[in-house]
Design a protein around this motif. Structure first.
Motif, PDB file in Angstrom:
ATOM      1  N   ASP A  93      -3.047 -13.929  -3.984  1.00 47.26           N
ATOM      2  CA  ASP A  93      -3.152 -14.833  -2.409  1.00 47.26           C
ATOM      3  C   ASP A  93      -1.895 -15.712  -2.790  1.00 47.26           C
ATOM      4  OD1 ASP A  93      -5.033 -13.828  -1.482  1.00 47.26           O
ATOM      5  OD2 ASP A  93      -5.958 -15.476  -2.585  1.00 47.26           O
ATOM      6  N   ALA A  94      -1.121 -15.510  -1.814  1.00 46.71           N
ATOM      7  CA  ALA A  94       0.270 -16.902  -2.197  1.00 46.71           C
ATOM      8  C   ALA A  94      -0.190 -18.097  -2.270  1.00 46.71           C
ATOM      9  CB  ALA A  94       0.976 -16.895  -0.792  1.00 46.71           C
ATOM     10  N   ALA A  95       0.328 -19.134  -3.369  1.00 48.58           N
ATOM     11  CA  ALA A  95      -0.194 -19.929  -3.122  1.00 48.58           C
ATOM     12  C   ALA A  95      -1.523 -20.863  -2.889  1.00 48.58           C
ATOM     13  CB  ALA A  95       0.158 -21.086  -2.346  1.00 48.58           C
ATOM     14  N   GLY A  96      -2.472 -19.434  -3.185  1.00 47.76           N
ATOM     15  CA  GLY A  96      -4.275 -19.821  -3.111  1.00 47.76           C
ATOM     16  C   GLY A  96      -5.259 -19.682  -1.603  1.00 47.76           C
ATOM     17  N   GLN A  97      -4.001 -19.277  -0.897  1.00 45.47           N
ATOM     18  CA  GLN A  97      -4.438 -18.520   0.553  1.00 45.47           C
ATOM     19  C   GLN A  97      -4.596 -16.808   0.763  1.00 45.47           C
ATOM     20  OE1 GLN A  97      -3.797 -21.485   2.975  1.00 45.47           O
ATOM     21  NE2 GLN A  97      -3.283 -22.993   1.084  1.00 45.47           N
ATOM     22  N   GLN A  98      -5.051 -17.394   1.701  1.00 45.14           N
ATOM     23  CA  GLN A  98      -5.685 -15.502   2.382  1.00 45.14           C
ATOM     24  C   GLN A  98      -4.552 -15.660   3.008  1.00 45.14           C
ATOM     25  OE1 GLN A  98      -8.452 -14.401   2.900  1.00 45.14           O
ATOM     26  NE2 GLN A  98      -7.361 -12.581   3.447  1.00 45.14           N
ATOM     27  N   LEU A  99      -4.187 -14.603   2.516  1.00 45.38           N
ATOM     28  CA  LEU A  99      -3.328 -13.473   3.248  1.00 45.38           C
ATOM     29  C   LEU A  99      -3.753 -12.350   4.068  1.00 45.38           C
ATOM     30  CD1 LEU A  99      -1.726 -11.526  -0.129  1.00 45.38           C
ATOM     31  CD2 LEU A  99      -0.721 -13.528   1.387  1.00 45.38           C
ATOM     32  N   TYR A 100      -2.842 -11.974   4.926  1.00 46.24           N
ATOM     33  CA  TYR A 100      -2.908 -11.266   6.291  1.00 46.24           C
ATOM     34  C   TYR A 100      -2.194 -10.322   6.407  1.00 46.24           C
ATOM     35  CZ  TYR A 100      -6.274 -15.357   7.310  1.00 46.24           C
ATOM     36  OH  TYR A 100      -7.140 -16.350   7.751  1.00 46.24           O
ATOM     37  N   TYR A 101      -2.643  -8.823   6.845  1.00 48.86           N
ATOM     38  CA  TYR A 101      -1.291  -7.900   7.041  1.00 48.86           C
ATOM     39  C   TYR A 101      -0.133  -7.944   8.262  1.00 48.86           C
ATOM     40  CZ  TYR A 101       0.736  -3.885   6.018  1.00 48.86           C
ATOM     41  OH  TYR A 101       2.215  -2.484   5.707  1.00 48.86           O
ATOM     42  N   ASP A 102       0.890  -7.902   8.530  1.00 53.11           N
ATOM     43  CA  ASP A 102       1.643  -7.691   9.806  1.00 53.11           C
ATOM     44  C   ASP A 102       1.852  -6.126  10.272  1.00 53.11           C
ATOM     45  OD1 ASP A 102       3.049  -7.662  11.810  1.00 53.11           O
ATOM     46  OD2 ASP A 102       3.965  -9.166  11.571  1.00 53.11           O
ATOM     47  N   GLN A 103       0.752  -5.174  10.573  1.00 55.07           N
ATOM     48  CA  GLN A 103       1.287  -4.223  10.846  1.00 55.07           C
ATOM     49  C   GLN A 103       2.135  -3.517  11.018  1.00 55.07           C
ATOM     50  OE1 GLN A 103      -1.952  -2.549   9.646  1.00 55.07           O
ATOM     51  NE2 GLN A 103      -0.758  -0.333  10.442  1.00 55.07           N
ATOM     52  N   SER A 104       3.024  -4.167  12.398  1.00 55.41           N
ATOM     53  CA  SER A 104       4.189  -3.691  12.702  1.00 55.41           C
ATOM     54  C   SER A 104       5.133  -3.849  11.693  1.00 55.41           C
ATOM     55  CB  SER A 104       4.462  -4.510  13.975  1.00 55.41           C
ATOM     56  OG  SER A 104       4.833  -6.089  13.653  1.00 55.41           O
ATOM     57  N   ALA A 105       5.029  -4.964  10.779  1.00 55.11           N
ATOM     58  CA  ALA A 105       6.534  -4.975   9.414  1.00 55.11           C
ATOM     59  C   ALA A 105       6.084  -4.734   9.056  1.00 55.11           C
ATOM     60  CB  ALA A 105       6.523  -6.470   9.851  1.00 55.11           C
TER      61      ALA A 105
ATOM     62  N   GLY B 112       0.219  -1.263  -0.121  1.00 61.17           N
ATOM     63  CA  GLY B 112      -0.277   0.020  -0.331  1.00 61.17           C
ATOM     64  C   GLY B 112       0.778   1.030   0.254  1.00 61.17           C
ATOM     65  N   ASN B 113       2.215   1.344  -0.800  1.00 59.16           N
ATOM     66  CA  ASN B 113       3.170   2.490   0.216  1.00 59.16           C
ATOM     67  C   ASN B 113       3.324   3.295  -1.427  1.00 59.16           C
ATOM     68  OD1 ASN B 113       4.234   1.911   2.830  1.00 59.16           O
ATOM     69  ND2 ASN B 113       5.703   0.762   2.019  1.00 59.16           N
ATOM     70  N   VAL B 114       2.872   2.522  -1.731  1.00 56.45           N
ATOM     71  CA  VAL B 114       2.931   3.104  -3.926  1.00 56.45           C
ATOM     72  C   VAL B 114       1.108   4.179  -3.453  1.00 56.45           C
ATOM     73  CG1 VAL B 114       2.670   3.180  -6.070  1.00 56.45           C
ATOM     74  CG2 VAL B 114       3.828   1.702  -4.804  1.00 56.45           C
ATOM     75  N   GLU B 115       0.513   3.650  -3.411  1.00 54.25           N
ATOM     76  CA  GLU B 115      -0.488   4.168  -3.828  1.00 54.25           C
ATOM     77  C   GLU B 115      -1.050   5.393  -2.152  1.00 54.25           C
ATOM     78  OE1 GLU B 115      -0.762   0.967  -2.907  1.00 54.25           O
ATOM     79  OE2 GLU B 115      -1.839  -0.332  -3.790  1.00 54.25           O
ATOM     80  N   ARG B 116      -0.761   5.043  -1.635  1.00 53.25           N
ATOM     81  CA  ARG B 116      -0.655   6.247  -0.849  1.00 53.25           C
ATOM     82  C   ARG B 116       0.479   7.440  -0.710  1.00 53.25           C
ATOM     83  NH1 ARG B 116      -0.746   1.890   3.518  1.00 53.25           N
ATOM     84  NH2 ARG B 116       1.647   2.198   3.720  1.00 53.25           N
ATOM     85  N   ASN B 117       1.518   6.919  -1.625  1.00 50.99           N
ATOM     86  CA  ASN B 117       2.056   7.930  -1.409  1.00 50.99           C
ATOM     87  C   ASN B 117       2.403   8.462  -3.340  1.00 50.99           C
ATOM     88  OD1 ASN B 117       5.051   8.759   0.326  1.00 50.99           O
ATOM     89  ND2 ASN B 117       4.610   5.868   0.321  1.00 50.99           N
TER      90      ASN B 117
ATOM     91  N   GLY C   8       7.035   5.605  -2.823  1.00 52.42           N
ATOM     92  CA  GLY C   8       6.304   4.167  -2.047  1.00 52.42           C
ATOM     93  C   GLY C   8       7.024   3.079  -2.403  1.00 52.42           C
ATOM     94  N   ARG C   9       7.751   2.727  -3.846  1.00 52.76           N
ATOM     95  CA  ARG C   9       8.359   1.851  -4.583  1.00 52.76           C
ATOM     96  C   ARG C   9       9.871   1.783  -4.024  1.00 52.76           C
ATOM     97  NH1 ARG C   9      10.002  -2.402  -5.722  1.00 52.76           N
ATOM     98  NH2 ARG C   9      10.955  -2.813  -7.702  1.00 52.76           N
ATOM     99  N   GLN C  10      10.547   2.549  -3.664  1.00 49.65           N
ATOM    100  CA  GLN C  10      11.090   2.779  -2.480  1.00 49.65           C
ATOM    101  C   GLN C  10      11.431   2.146  -1.052  1.00 49.65           C
ATOM    102  OE1 GLN C  10      14.538   2.902  -3.858  1.00 49.65           O
ATOM    103  NE2 GLN C  10      14.953   2.386  -2.092  1.00 49.65           N
ATOM    104  N   GLN C  11      10.276   2.683  -0.339  1.00 48.57           N
ATOM    105  CA  GLN C  11       9.801   1.906   0.908  1.00 48.57           C
ATOM    106  C   GLN C  11       9.802   0.436   0.831  1.00 48.57           C
ATOM    107  OE1 GLN C  11       6.372   4.526   1.369  1.00 48.57           O
ATOM    108  NE2 GLN C  11       7.675   5.681   3.430  1.00 48.57           N
ATOM    109  N   ASP C  12       8.915   0.425  -0.513  1.00 48.82           N
ATOM    110  CA  ASP C  12       9.184  -0.944  -0.632  1.00 48.82           C
ATOM    111  C   ASP C  12      10.547  -1.907  -0.390  1.00 48.82           C
ATOM    112  OD1 ASP C  12       5.903  -0.404  -0.243  1.00 48.82           O
ATOM    113  OD2 ASP C  12       5.757  -1.449  -2.806  1.00 48.82           O
ATOM    114  N   ILE C  13      11.231  -0.986  -1.555  1.00 47.56           N
ATOM    115  CA  ILE C  13      12.565  -2.172  -1.652  1.00 47.56           C
ATOM    116  C   ILE C  13      13.697  -2.011  -0.677  1.00 47.56           C
ATOM    117  CG2 ILE C  13      14.351  -1.259  -2.448  1.00 47.56           C
ATOM    118  CD1 ILE C  13      13.217  -0.414  -5.535  1.00 47.56           C
ATOM    119  N   ASN C  14      12.683  -0.963   0.284  1.00 50.31           N
ATOM    120  CA  ASN C  14      13.185  -0.538   1.811  1.00 50.31           C
ATOM    121  C   ASN C  14      13.597  -1.625   2.913  1.00 50.31           C
ATOM    122  OD1 ASN C  14      15.126   1.008   0.756  1.00 50.31           O
ATOM    123  ND2 ASN C  14      14.351   2.953   1.450  1.00 50.31           N
ATOM    124  N   SER C  15      12.414  -1.921   2.137  1.00 50.42           N
ATOM    125  CA  SER C  15      10.885  -3.425   3.863  1.00 50.42           C
ATOM    126  C   SER C  15      11.584  -4.044   3.106  1.00 50.42           C
ATOM    127  CB  SER C  15       9.715  -2.561   3.543  1.00 50.42           C
ATOM    128  OG  SER C  15       9.126  -3.355   2.401  1.00 50.42           O
ATOM    129  N   GLY C  16      12.010  -4.716   2.386  1.00 46.73           N
ATOM    130  CA  GLY C  16      12.681  -6.184   1.674  1.00 46.73           C
ATOM    131  C   GLY C  16      11.680  -6.621   1.203  1.00 46.73           C
TER     132      GLY C  16
END
Length: 121
Positions: free
Chosen positions: A88-100, A24-29, A72-80
């Motif tokens: 979805d990752a391999a058909g799995q439900q994704l959850y967001y880790d706010q702290s990470a 969501g960094n790209v959208e917000r920025n 925003g793209r640079q923030q994504d790169i810096n976060s790894g």
């Protein structure tokens, strides 16, 4: 066709292209940059040259949105995590880790994994 319509169309395309990323960094920025750019561009456009605030706002929105997307793209790169489209990752439900600031999913074994497949500690 007016300059405002052309620049408005370009900025709309840029915003749609930046939509729905995993962090969501790209959208917000992009949105913040376009808003700030429109205000600053409108003020400058009103006070310089032809005094056309609309054209200045449109140009400012495009430039600000592009700068915001790059930030925003640079923030994504810096976060790894990198910038990826939300899926979805391999058909799995994704959850967001706010702290990470990253998405993860639950594996079949009950463990959690980051969206890139690395084990979440």
């Amino acid at each position: 066709m007016s300059k405002f319509k052309v620049f408005g169309g370009i900025s709309a395309i840029a915003l749609m292209a930046a939509a729905c990323t995993t962090t969501g960094n790209v959208e917000r920025n992009t949105a913040a940059g376009a808003g700030i750019g429109a205000v600053v561009g409108g003020v400058i456009g009103n006070n310089v040259g032809d005094g056309d605030a609309g054209t200045g706002a449109a140009i400012g929105a495009v430039v600000g949105g592009a700068a915001g997307a790059a930030r925003g793209r640079q923030q994504d790169i810096n976060s790894g995590e990198g910038t990826r489209l939300k899926q979805d990752a391999a058909g799995q439900q994704l959850y967001y880790d706010q702290s990470a600031g990253r998405y993860y999913y639950y594996g079949a074994n009950g463990r959690t994994y980051w969206q890139n497949g690395a084990l979440r500690g």
